[in-house]
Design a protein around this motif. Structure first.
Motif, short mmCIF file in Angstrom:
data_model
loop_
_atom_site.label_atom_id
_atom_site.label_comp_id
_atom_site.label_asym_id
_atom_site.label_seq_id
_atom_site.Cartn_x
_atom_site.Cartn_y
_atom_site.Cartn_z
N TYR A 283 26.21 47.14 -7.16
CA TYR A 283 25.60 45.90 -7.65
C TYR A 283 26.58 44.77 -7.38
O TYR A 283 27.76 45.00 -7.10
N THR A 285 28.14 40.69 -8.26
CA THR A 285 28.25 39.46 -9.02
C THR A 285 28.49 38.36 -7.99
O THR A 285 29.21 38.58 -7.00
N TRP A 294 30.39 45.88 -6.84
CA TRP A 294 30.90 46.78 -7.87
C TRP A 294 30.26 48.16 -7.67
O TRP A 294 29.07 48.28 -7.43
N ALA A 306 28.49 47.31 -16.71
CA ALA A 306 29.29 46.14 -17.10
C ALA A 306 30.73 46.54 -17.37
O ALA A 306 31.67 45.78 -17.09
N ILE A 309 33.56 46.18 -14.78
CA ILE A 309 34.25 44.89 -14.67
C ILE A 309 35.37 44.81 -15.72
O ILE A 309 36.51 44.49 -15.40
N ALA A 320 21.92 41.59 -19.80
CA ALA A 320 22.27 41.28 -18.42
C ALA A 320 21.18 40.41 -17.82
O ALA A 320 19.99 40.64 -18.06
N GLU A 334 20.52 32.15 -7.81
CA GLU A 334 20.14 32.29 -9.22
C GLU A 334 19.16 31.20 -9.67
O GLU A 334 18.18 31.49 -10.36
N VAL A 357 21.83 41.76 -8.35
CA VAL A 357 22.81 40.70 -8.56
C VAL A 357 22.78 40.42 -10.06
O VAL A 357 21.73 40.06 -10.61
N MET A 358 23.94 40.59 -10.73
CA MET A 358 23.95 40.63 -12.18
C MET A 358 24.97 39.66 -12.79
O MET A 358 26.01 39.36 -12.19
N HIS A 359 24.61 39.19 -13.99
CA HIS A 359 25.52 38.38 -14.80
C HIS A 359 25.40 38.92 -16.23
O HIS A 359 24.30 39.07 -16.76
#
Length: 364
Positions: A283, A285, A294, A306, A309, A320, A334, A357-359
């Motif tokens: 995935y 960021t 990652w 998560a 990280i 997320a 985004e 794509v993650m936050h």
């Protein structure tokens, strides 16, 4: 996370040459005699992923950090390794400590490079190593089986006996543990044994460069057929060519590959295959600071992903914000995803998908 692949094979099949190409170093001495690799060499390789560069263009950052994979070059095994022949004991211990195995098999003819058995027969070579690994695993399983028989009045011991008998029967038939067709419940009873032949394995057919365009040769096709019978698969690579390619400048490498009709290098395909062998996925960021890939195992949920990280991200996980790679690219980032409802809020039960794509939002 510490995932790694061990590179094994008989002496003089091209293991160290391929390792050198993979790590773009000369860390492993490539020499024309058995046991030139005495101690396992290790190296980190970048996992090629063109998606990272696409994301970089979208977020306008100069920094891209790919995932990496550790490779271990383990010295050549010979007949009798399970009994300590050659450097057998040390070699088998090294194999036991890796997560997956890349088995390099010689599928090229070259009278200037000796073969320990005097002729080229890759399936015979595979069986030589398989037998040594099976014999070692058989010792391990037999020890646990004998203890279980002595304690068979114990419920837990009685439950594991059928599974251990099934594994031992498979070994008697010269089949590695990965080819025994064990159920998930049966696998539980051997998991703590860390059996070498239960590890995922990929056969790497080291062919001459002229055989690449033809999809291999008779030797590599025999390996592919054998791989299908033992729960594995095979890929082609020309170690000598790959070692030459990594010594060229990027422009020269591109020109040479184009001339050979190669759309990607063999080492890129091999690293990607090793990544898949370990059941891994990626995935991302993405922001103005950097695009970063990652590494997680398939099936991991968002909080655990998560935690790759930072452990605080997993402990304090709230939610997320996720966009699929395809949506992120299609809607230019985004902001674009948010405008069309393609940026999702996912909770603790969300299973991360390859390319997400993650936050992450978390409580400090």
């Amino acid at each position: 996370m510490g995932f790694n692949c061990g590179i094994v094979g008989l002496p003089n099949v091209g293991k160290s040459t391929i390792f050198n190409a993979l790590t773009q170093t000369q860390a492993a001495q490539a020499a024309n005699y058995p046991f030139c690799t005495i101690e396992p060499n290790t190296g980190m390789v970048m996992v090629p992923d063109k998606r990272a560069q696409v994301l970089q263009e979208i977020v306008k950052t100069d920094r891209v950090i790919p995932t990496q994979l550790e490779l271990v070059d383990i010295a050549g095994l010979v007949k009798g390794a399970s009994k300590g022949e050659g450097k057998g004991n040390a070699f088998l211990a090294a194999i036991k400590n890796v997560d997956a195995i890349l088995h390099v098999v010689r599928c090229f003819e070259d009278g200037n490079i000796i073969h320990v058995d005097g002729s080229i027969d890759p399936v015979r070579d595979i069986e030589t190593i398989d037998i040594e690994l099976i014999l070692k695993d058989e010792e391990t399983v037999k020890a646990k089986y004998d203890k279980a028989i002595k304690r068979k009045t114990d419920k837990e011991s009685a439950a594991m006996i059928p599974a251990l008998e099934k594994v031992l029967a498979g070994f008697k038939a010269a089949k590695p543990a990965r080819a025994h067709g064990l159920t998930d419940d049966e696998k539980v009873h051997i998991r703590d044994l860390q059996l070498i032949t239960a590890k995922p394995m990929l056969f790497v057919c080291n062919v001459a460069d002229g055989d690449l365009a033809d999809g291999g040769n008779a030797h590599s096709k025999a390996v592919a057929a054998h791989a299908a019978t033992v729960g594995s698969r095979a890929i082609l690579i020309c170690g000598k060519l790959e070692e030459e390619l990594v010594q060229l400048s990027p422009a020269e490498r591109a020109d040479m590959m184009e001339g050979l009709g190669m759309t990607e290098s063999g080492i890129d395909r091999l690293v990607q295959a090793g990544y898949g062998l370990l059941n891994l996925q990626t995935y991302f960021t993405a922001g103005v600071k950097e695009v970063r890939a990652w590494q997680v195992e398939k099936g991991w949920k968002a909080p655990r992903a998560a935690g790759v990280i930072h452990t605080d991200f997993e402990k304090g996980f709230i939610r997320a914000e996720v966009a699929s790679y395809d949506d992120y690219v299609k809607f230019k980032g985004e902001k674009g995803c948010k405008e069309v409802g393609k940026l999702r809020a996912e909770g603790k039960d969300y299973v991360v998908q390859d390319g997400d794509v993650m936050h992450f939002l978390f409580a400090k």
